[in-house]
Design a protein around this motif. Structure first.
Motif, PDB file in Angstrom:
ATOM      1  N   SER A 166       0.562  -1.363  -0.191  1.00 46.91           N
ATOM      2  CA  SER A 166       0.065  -0.129  -0.102  1.00 46.91           C
ATOM      3  C   SER A 166       0.753   1.359  -0.060  1.00 46.91           C
ATOM      4  O   SER A 166       0.730   2.267  -0.396  1.00 46.91           O
ATOM      5  CB  SER A 166      -0.957  -0.052   1.281  1.00 46.91           C
ATOM      6  OG  SER A 166      -0.255   0.092   2.401  1.00 46.91           O
ATOM      7  N   CYS A 167       2.004   1.220   0.730  1.00 49.49           N
ATOM      8  CA  CYS A 167       2.979   2.335   0.734  1.00 49.49           C
ATOM      9  C   CYS A 167       1.981   3.510   1.335  1.00 49.49           C
ATOM     10  O   CYS A 167       2.506   4.815   0.881  1.00 49.49           O
ATOM     11  CB  CYS A 167       3.568   2.930  -0.464  1.00 49.49           C
ATOM     12  SG  CYS A 167       5.428   3.154  -0.314  1.00 49.49           S
ATOM     13  N   ALA A 168       1.128   3.269   2.321  1.00 43.17           N
ATOM     14  CA  ALA A 168       0.481   4.285   2.840  1.00 43.17           C
ATOM     15  C   ALA A 168       1.114   5.204   3.919  1.00 43.17           C
ATOM     16  O   ALA A 168       0.834   6.445   4.213  1.00 43.17           O
ATOM     17  CB  ALA A 168      -0.890   3.946   3.482  1.00 43.17           C
ATOM     18  N   ARG A 169       1.971   4.392   4.730  1.00 42.38           N
ATOM     19  CA  ARG A 169       2.854   5.109   5.709  1.00 42.38           C
ATOM     20  C   ARG A 169       4.258   4.485   5.722  1.00 42.38           C
ATOM     21  O   ARG A 169       4.311   3.212   5.568  1.00 42.38           O
ATOM     22  CB  ARG A 169       1.877   4.955   7.145  1.00 42.38           C
ATOM     23  CG  ARG A 169       1.714   3.744   7.676  1.00 42.38           C
ATOM     24  CD  ARG A 169       1.410   3.708   9.039  1.00 42.38           C
ATOM     25  NE  ARG A 169       0.755   2.402   9.599  1.00 42.38           N
ATOM     26  CZ  ARG A 169       0.644   2.129  10.920  1.00 42.38           C
ATOM     27  NH1 ARG A 169       0.460   3.361  11.704  1.00 42.38           N
ATOM     28  NH2 ARG A 169       0.272   1.169  11.239  1.00 42.38           N
ATOM     29  N   ASP A 214       7.184   5.650   0.788  1.00 43.68           N
ATOM     30  CA  ASP A 214       6.968   6.012  -0.294  1.00 43.68           C
ATOM     31  C   ASP A 214       8.108   6.968  -0.919  1.00 43.68           C
ATOM     32  O   ASP A 214       8.820   7.632  -0.264  1.00 43.68           O
ATOM     33  CB  ASP A 214       5.703   7.283  -0.024  1.00 43.68           C
ATOM     34  CG  ASP A 214       5.052   7.778  -1.487  1.00 43.68           C
ATOM     35  OD1 ASP A 214       4.995   6.885  -2.217  1.00 43.68           O
ATOM     36  OD2 ASP A 214       4.492   8.900  -1.581  1.00 43.68           O
ATOM     37  N   CYS A 257       7.513   2.503  -4.242  1.00 46.92           N
ATOM     38  CA  CYS A 257       7.634   2.414  -2.623  1.00 46.92           C
ATOM     39  C   CYS A 257       8.876   1.963  -2.506  1.00 46.92           C
ATOM     40  O   CYS A 257       9.369   0.906  -2.960  1.00 46.92           O
ATOM     41  CB  CYS A 257       6.585   1.154  -2.094  1.00 46.92           C
ATOM     42  SG  CYS A 257       6.530   1.373  -0.166  1.00 46.92           S
TER      43      CYS A 257
END
Length: 293
Positions: A201-204, A234, A239
């Motif tokens: 996801s590379c959200a955080r 990110d 990523c």
């Protein structure tokens, strides 16, 4: 005749009581061990800053506690000091009191009976004179009415964002062991899945820590080991995946190098593999042992 009736009556309630004791002996003993003798510990007062384990602070709990202390608002951090055969759990609370900011350390030690049983000690409460920052960590001063200071070490700079967990391979076993910041049983599978989801996801930013004695050169010191700090975060268009390796050859001797990895994938036999990590090549994060997922 009356004596016979009393004996029969006694047997009627004694047999069920014995049955309850027999049935409850193992579960109740387990509940006593796992439930910390039924004591509501640790108690969270005010804001829940989270939990930290030795030098493993998943979500900057210590910074949360420090900010609460400087503003003198109620907050609690749970700190686990984890050893091989022992563990202590501290609920460190700051809160307004008598015109100042009180610091309380409620602590409970525990010894491990191989392989999994944990025997807790009584809960002790210590009032501390204060708290201050020191060398990146927090120092609780004069706790328990004595000139005893307690130090919470800072989070290593190699750990970025959320720390999914620590996988320990330092005993050169074919599988990894894991424990999380709350001092409870964590699974290797859970830690690896957390990091995999963070990478996909590379959200955080997220970190997976792996201690690995077996991955050092053959001529390394017998007491040496390496800590791999894999970070997913990110980066423009992708990523980024890096591995910062800290090698320790002696208590005060260490080296640090960061490799950029090409990608993260599921390994064929289970676990994860960080591919093409610079000079170290592919890095395998071992799968969980059978029955430990």
């Amino acid at each position: 005749m009356a004596t016979g009736r009393r004996g029969a009556s006694r047997r009627r309630w004694l047999i069920p009581l014995v049955a309850v004791l027999v049935i409850c002996s193992a579960p109740c003993a387990l509940a006593r061990l796992q439930g910390w003798y039924f004591q509501p510990f640790p108690q969270i007062i005010g804001q829940n800053c989270g939990r930290a384990l030795n030098n493993y602070d998943p979500d900057q709990a210590a910074l949360c506690l420090w900010r609460a202390y400087t503003a003198c608002r109620a907050a609690t951090l749970v700190y686990i000091s984890q050893g091989v055969d022992s563990r202590s759990t501290s609920a460190i609370t700051v809160q307004p009191k008598a015109g100042g900011c009180a610091v309380t350390d409620v602590i409970q030690g525990a010894n491990r009976i191989f392989p999994t049983n944990i025997v807790p000690a009584p809960v002790l409460t210590h009032q501390c004179a204060g708290m201050r920052q020191q060398n990146g960590g927090l120092l609780l001063s004069r706790c328990g009415g004595k000139s005893v200071d307690y130090y919470l070490p800072p989070r290593p700079t190699e750990q970025i964002g959320h720390v999914c967990g620590v996988i320990d391979n330092q005993y050169a076993t074919p599988y990894a062991l894991a424990s999380d910041a709350v001092g409870e049983q964590a699974t290797v599978t859970g830690i690896e899945d957390c990091f995999w989801q963070a990478y996909v996801s590379c959200a955080r930013p997220s970190t997976l820590v792996m201690n690995a004695r077996a991955m050092l050169p053959r001529n390394a010191n017998a007491d040496a080991f390496a800590t791999h700090n894999l970070v997913a975060q990110d980066s423009p268009g992708s990523c980024a995946l890096t591995d910062t390796v800290v090698e320790r050859d002696a208590p005060n001797t260490q080296s640090r190098v960061t490799y950029t990895c090409a990608s993260l994938a599921h390994a064929a036999g289970g676990g994860l593999v960080a591919r093409a990590c610079g000079a170290e090549g592919d890095l395998t994060i071992p799968p969980a042992p059978p029955l430990s997922t």
